[in-house]
Design an enzyme around this catalytic site. Structure first.
Site, mmCIF file in Angstrom:
data_model
loop_
_atom_site.group_PDB
_atom_site.id
_atom_site.type_symbol
_atom_site.label_atom_id
_atom_site.label_comp_id
_atom_site.label_asym_id
_atom_site.label_seq_id
_atom_site.Cartn_x
_atom_site.Cartn_y
_atom_site.Cartn_z
ATOM 1 N N ARG A 96 0.730 -1.297 -0.125
ATOM 2 C CA ARG A 96 0.101 0.099 -0.026
ATOM 3 C C ARG A 96 0.894 1.313 -0.024
ATOM 4 N NH1 ARG A 96 -4.760 -0.596 4.093
ATOM 5 N NH2 ARG A 96 -3.040 -0.893 5.614
ATOM 6 N N LYS A 146 12.228 -27.450 6.145
ATOM 7 C CA LYS A 146 13.702 -27.679 6.890
ATOM 8 C C LYS A 146 14.442 -28.875 6.372
ATOM 9 C CE LYS A 146 12.540 -25.086 11.026
ATOM 10 N NZ LYS A 146 13.409 -24.045 11.115
ATOM 11 N N LYS A 175 1.190 -18.976 7.095
ATOM 12 C CA LYS A 175 0.323 -19.177 8.496
ATOM 13 C C LYS A 175 0.351 -17.915 9.156
ATOM 14 C CE LYS A 175 2.216 -20.879 12.238
ATOM 15 N NZ LYS A 175 3.128 -20.124 13.235
ATOM 16 N N HIS A 185 3.284 -26.835 13.262
ATOM 17 C CA HIS A 185 4.846 -27.293 12.951
ATOM 18 C C HIS A 185 4.888 -28.562 13.716
ATOM 19 C CE1 HIS A 185 5.554 -23.512 11.529
ATOM 20 N NE2 HIS A 185 5.769 -22.899 12.610
HETATM 21 C C1 BG6 Z 1 6.864 -19.616 13.778
HETATM 22 C C2 BG6 Z 1 6.071 -19.082 14.913
HETATM 23 O O1 BG6 Z 1 5.860 -19.995 12.798
HETATM 24 O O2 BG6 Z 1 7.914 -20.401 14.097
HETATM 25 C C3 BG6 Z 1 7.125 -18.529 15.805
HETATM 26 O O3 BG6 Z 1 5.199 -18.190 14.668
HETATM 27 C C4 BG6 Z 1 8.198 -19.234 16.086
HETATM 28 O O4 BG6 Z 1 6.449 -18.161 17.089
HETATM 29 C C5 BG6 Z 1 8.920 -19.917 14.755
HETATM 30 O O5 BG6 Z 1 9.267 -18.585 16.807
HETATM 31 C C6 BG6 Z 1 10.184 -20.895 15.065
HETATM 32 O O6 BG6 Z 1 10.609 -21.278 13.770
HETATM 33 P P1 BG6 Z 1 12.178 -21.681 13.625
HETATM 34 O O7 BG6 Z 1 12.272 -21.794 12.273
HETATM 35 O O8 BG6 Z 1 13.107 -20.485 14.256
HETATM 36 O O9 BG6 Z 1 12.104 -22.824 14.551
#
Ligand code: BG6
Length: 484
Positions: A51, A182, A148, A240
């Site tokens: 925007r 990952k 997400k 996750h």
């Molecule tokens: C995100 C969450 O999806 O994943 C966060 O919203 C979290 O709260 C993050 O910190 C963790 O991701 P990673 O890759 O750092 O383990």
């Protein structure tokens, strides 16, 4: 053995919310790294749409700064940097209005892959999808990428799915769960289905239990508003940790293709029993020398949002009946450590007598940091009289086994964005998967609300609330340590 990069076809990528935090921290640096790796040749266009008013040069200057901060390994490679910046463009556009869309349309090329990345809040998914259609920007080669949180509960996730389905086919929708991108998470599938060694033992006859830990040292800094509404259950467990559980528990898919893999994951989620209230612990961190407690951080002295969850889940099917899955995740814990431990049963009979103690093999899959796999095996303690047993690791650190130069694998966002361009949905969540995950999560949260549950406090820098230890202890088990 440095991995070969297979170039992708030319594409146009539009990033809605291109000036936002996610785009600047993750998406654009990921694209830059892929460009540096030679993933595409010239002609690719990356158009940020947002925007605020910027001319393309001003936008490139913003991105240059982000690259310096978030892709510092390429500092000094000025040719690459300016080549990448030249492929960037900017369009001022409002998701909820018609201005800017014709400008965007003129910048797109007809017969090439086209991806629209919705790096915006979910309330804009519908309006964006509608306008892309209305303005004739959706070609058969078009994909959309959504981040997400995908919904806040089952009802909102269903509504989002229905909205997107009104404009796009499921085969065009890429729902991101960056854990699936990952490297070691994919290695999970390689370890399970590429080896004969583990799969015959991968069931409740041989596996005592499974622990999935995603421990973080960070707090909620900068995301207070979102997190206060979400909590660890919605932020981490529903997506996750659920995905990790699926990859551990699923049946072997017939092939490594998107629907075969996602069908198997969906069956796991649908086989999950409801979680009993006494099988779940919520926690909330308190302040310490490293910073304020959760309530202070979010500015709500009465907040009952959890920053920690530990639970015991059951996958009710032939393979897993009787083998609990213990999941835990939390913020401001003692170390950043994501690891899956598969703890095998004790040998059925010890020929060495009580003195030898009890020993169980454990397969540890470390996702981050120090990716690697360790198998703990039992051997005789060297040099001792009698038969004393000890456990030693058969350690496979990927850095040692492959050489550090070969560990330079694309990070999650690099891999996922390139999969979008390649049209490979295997590492993205399908609509029915997301809904099934919410269907399992919703009653847990509703139960907390109905009971007026208040999370247990835990010290910042600890391993979480004591009740999480009790959850294990009651079952005669204990958590493996959270080690960096
Ligand atoms: C995100 C969450 O999806 O994943 C966060 O919203 C979290 O709260 C993050 O910190 C963790 O991701 P990673 O890759 O750092 O383990």
């Amino acid at each position: 053995m440095v991995s070969r990069v297979i170039p992708v076809d030319p594409f146009d990528l539009v990033i809605f919310g291109g000036t936002g935090d996610l785009a600047q921290r993750k998406i654009l640096p990921a694209l830059f790294r892929r460009y540096c790796a030679g993933q595409w040749h010239d002609g690719v266009r990356i158009i940020a749409a947002a925007r605020s008013e910027h001319d393309p040069d001003a936008f490139r200057a913003i991105v240059a700064q982000s690259l310096a901060e978030f892709a510092p390994e390429h500092a000094g490679q000025d040719d690459l940097r300016s080549g990448f910046l030249q492929s960037l463009d900017y369009v001022q556009l409002d998701a909820g209005a018609d201005s800017g869309w014709d400008v965007l349309a003129r910048k797109l090329t007809d017969d090439r892959i086209r991806a629209f990345y919705f790096s915006v809040g979910p309330s804009l998914f519908g309006p964006l999808a509608e306008r892309i259609r209305q303005h004739g920007l959706a070609t058969p080669q078009t994909r959309i990428v959504v981040e997400k949180p995908f919904g806040h509960d089952l009802k909102s996730a269903r509504a989002l799915n229905a909205t997107l389905a009104a404009y796009f086919d499921e085969s065009q929708i890429y729902r991101i769960d960056h854990y699936l991108g990952k490297e070691t998470v994919q290695n999970l599938m390689a370890v399970r289905f590429g080896n004969m060694l583990f799969e015959p033992l991968w069931n409740s006859q041989y596996v005592d239990h499974i622990q999935i830990t995603v421990a973080e040292t960070v707090g909620v800094d900068g995301r207070e508003e979102y997190y206060e509404r979400a909590g660890a259950m919605r932020d981490m467990v529903q997506n996750h940790l659920m995905q990790l559980l699926c990859l551990i528990a699923m049946e072997p898919p017939a092939k490594f293709d998107s629907d075969a893999v996602r069908d198997e994951k969906l069956k796991v989620i649908r086989a999950l029993d409801p979680v009993q209230p006494h099988h779940i612990v919520r926690g909330q961190y308190t302040g310490g020398p490293d910073g304020p407690g959760y309530r202070e951080a979010v500015g709500n002295p009465r907040s009952t949002t959890e920053s920690y969850v530990a639970l015991r889940a059951h996958v009710s099917n032939w393979r897993w009946a009787g083998t609990p899955f213990y999941l835990r995740t939390g913020k401001r814990l003692v170390a950043r450590s994501s690891v899956i431990n598969v703890i095998f049963k004790d040998a059925p009979h010890s020929i060495f007598g009580a003195e030898a103690g009890r020993h169980a093999n454990t397969l540890s899959i470390r996702l981050q940091p120090n990716e690697g796999i360790t198998l703990k095996v039992t051997i005789k303690e060297p040099g001792q009289g009698g038969m004393r047993l000890i456990d030693v690791p058969l350690d496979m650190s990927f850095a040692e086994a492959l050489g550090p130069e070969n560990l330079d694998a694309p990070d999650a966002y690099e891999r996922l964005v390139m999969d979008v361009i390649r049209g490979n949905q295997t590492l993205f969540m399908r609509g029915d998967e997301v809904e099934a995950a919410w269907a399992w999560t919703d009653p847990i949260i509703a139960g907390w609300q109905a009971r007026g549950d208040v999370p247990k406090p835990y010290d910042s820098g600890s391993t979480g609330p004591g009740d999480a230890e009790l959850l294990m202890k009651r079952d005669g088990r204990q958590w493996q340590g959270i080690k960096p």
